[in-house]
Design an enzyme around this catalytic site. Sequence first.
Site, mmCIF file in Angstrom:
data_model
loop_
_atom_site.group_PDB
_atom_site.id
_atom_site.type_symbol
_atom_site.label_atom_id
_atom_site.label_comp_id
_atom_site.label_asym_id
_atom_site.label_seq_id
_atom_site.Cartn_x
_atom_site.Cartn_y
_atom_site.Cartn_z
ATOM 1 N N ASN A 61 -0.295 -6.096 3.176
ATOM 2 C CA ASN A 61 -0.989 -5.976 1.728
ATOM 3 C C ASN A 61 -0.238 -7.330 0.833
ATOM 4 O O ASN A 61 0.771 -7.698 0.815
ATOM 5 C CB ASN A 61 -0.656 -4.562 1.016
ATOM 6 C CG ASN A 61 0.499 -4.678 0.258
ATOM 7 O OD1 ASN A 61 0.554 -5.106 -0.992
ATOM 8 N ND2 ASN A 61 1.676 -4.358 0.416
ATOM 9 N N CYS A 72 10.981 -9.826 -5.343
ATOM 10 C CA CYS A 72 9.656 -10.608 -5.850
ATOM 11 C C CYS A 72 10.046 -12.059 -6.166
ATOM 12 O O CYS A 72 10.947 -12.344 -6.445
ATOM 13 C CB CYS A 72 9.238 -10.037 -6.864
ATOM 14 S SG CYS A 72 10.064 -9.131 -7.985
ATOM 15 N N GLY A 89 -0.073 -7.685 -4.989
ATOM 16 C CA GLY A 89 0.676 -8.323 -6.113
ATOM 17 C C GLY A 89 1.182 -7.274 -7.053
ATOM 18 O O GLY A 89 0.975 -5.917 -6.694
ATOM 19 N N LEU A 90 1.783 -7.555 -8.142
ATOM 20 C CA LEU A 90 2.391 -6.282 -9.313
ATOM 21 C C LEU A 90 0.948 -6.190 -10.101
ATOM 22 O O LEU A 90 1.309 -6.470 -11.256
ATOM 23 C CB LEU A 90 3.646 -6.736 -9.615
ATOM 24 C CG LEU A 90 4.658 -6.804 -8.516
ATOM 25 C CD1 LEU A 90 5.907 -7.323 -8.924
ATOM 26 C CD2 LEU A 90 4.674 -5.519 -7.801
ATOM 27 N N GLY A 125 4.719 0.140 7.026
ATOM 28 C CA GLY A 125 4.232 1.240 8.140
ATOM 29 C C GLY A 125 4.955 1.294 9.353
ATOM 30 O O GLY A 125 6.148 0.846 9.472
#
Length: 309
Positions: free
Chosen positions: A72, A133, A75-76, A222
């Site tokens: 994914n 980040c 983003g935040l 995952g």
Amino acid sequence: MTHPVDLSTTLGNAWFPSPLFTASGCASSGKELAQFFPLRDIGAVVTKSVMTKPRHGRPTPRMAETPSGMLNSIGLQGPGIDAFLANDVPWLLQQGSRVIISIAGETIDEYSVLARKIRSTSGISAVEVNISCPNVENRGMVFATDCDTSARVIDGVRKIIGGEIPILAKLTPDVTNIADVARSVVNAGADGVALINTVLGMVINLDTMRPHLGGKTGGLSGPAIRPIAVRAIYQVREALPNLPILGMGGVSSGRDALELILAGASGVSIGTASFGNPAAIIDIQNQLRDLLAQRGFTSLKQAVGYAHR
Ligand SMILES: Cc1cc2nc3c(=O)[nH]c(=O)nc-3n(C[C@H](O)[C@H](O)[C@H](O)COP(=O)(O)O)c2cc1C
């Protein structure tokens, strides 16, 4: 009949009735999951990393499926700290949920601004400081890939938060020696670490013959990353045996959770597994209780770090 097992756990001075938590970013602030089970029935809700200002996240596409995992680049995305503290936190506390607030910044100063806002909020169990980040002040280098920068973020947050709320530093596994990073954040005042954030990956689209994700790279989560999480937890536990660890990474069953606990985790967050099964955390909690009882444990605490004996 098996004997009862005490599932309660602690992270620093915070107590939780269960070691199963949501993983930051995978259940937002818990509203969707609350349709499937009472949020007070799990250890805590770890909220999506919040920043100072509202954010839209990264360009689409933002998801790709991978073998046994998911990539994914969301983003935040989020409402910003003011709206979050005004709406999400009171709602969670009303549900009887324990709350761990995850914060993220683009600069060392942004983390301190967030800490100042949180300091005056009551009822919070802990703060998870997502330092996995990019640091815009340093060529977009991820904070947690550098011991010194990691320490400066945690030091700033610690000074503002004071001693009452435990601080967990969330680390990236994309480093040469994760125990060194853990040591530096502990020296700067972290009460524990959250291991692991997603692993950096990329998928190329064979039709466009270019990176599939709008953000080019993405975070892999995952089952594919579980052995990386187990390794990181084991290494940090070995280097810092008394440090509380909140583990996460590819857990989708009680067996998976037990693996992280035996490696050294006192709590386990569930992320990607909740997308396929919103009640996964409750299922995992029940499976874990049975697995501990079958192995003769009367409390979760007896199993934490057992693999090191
Ligand atoms: C869609 C998505 C969004 C995420 N957002 C965040 C976030 O906001 N903050 C954070 O610290 N971790 C974030 N993570 C990482 C998870 O909290 C977790 O560390 C990681 O996904 C590994 O756990 P899992 O394999 O159970 O998903 C995100 C993961 C996913 C899949």
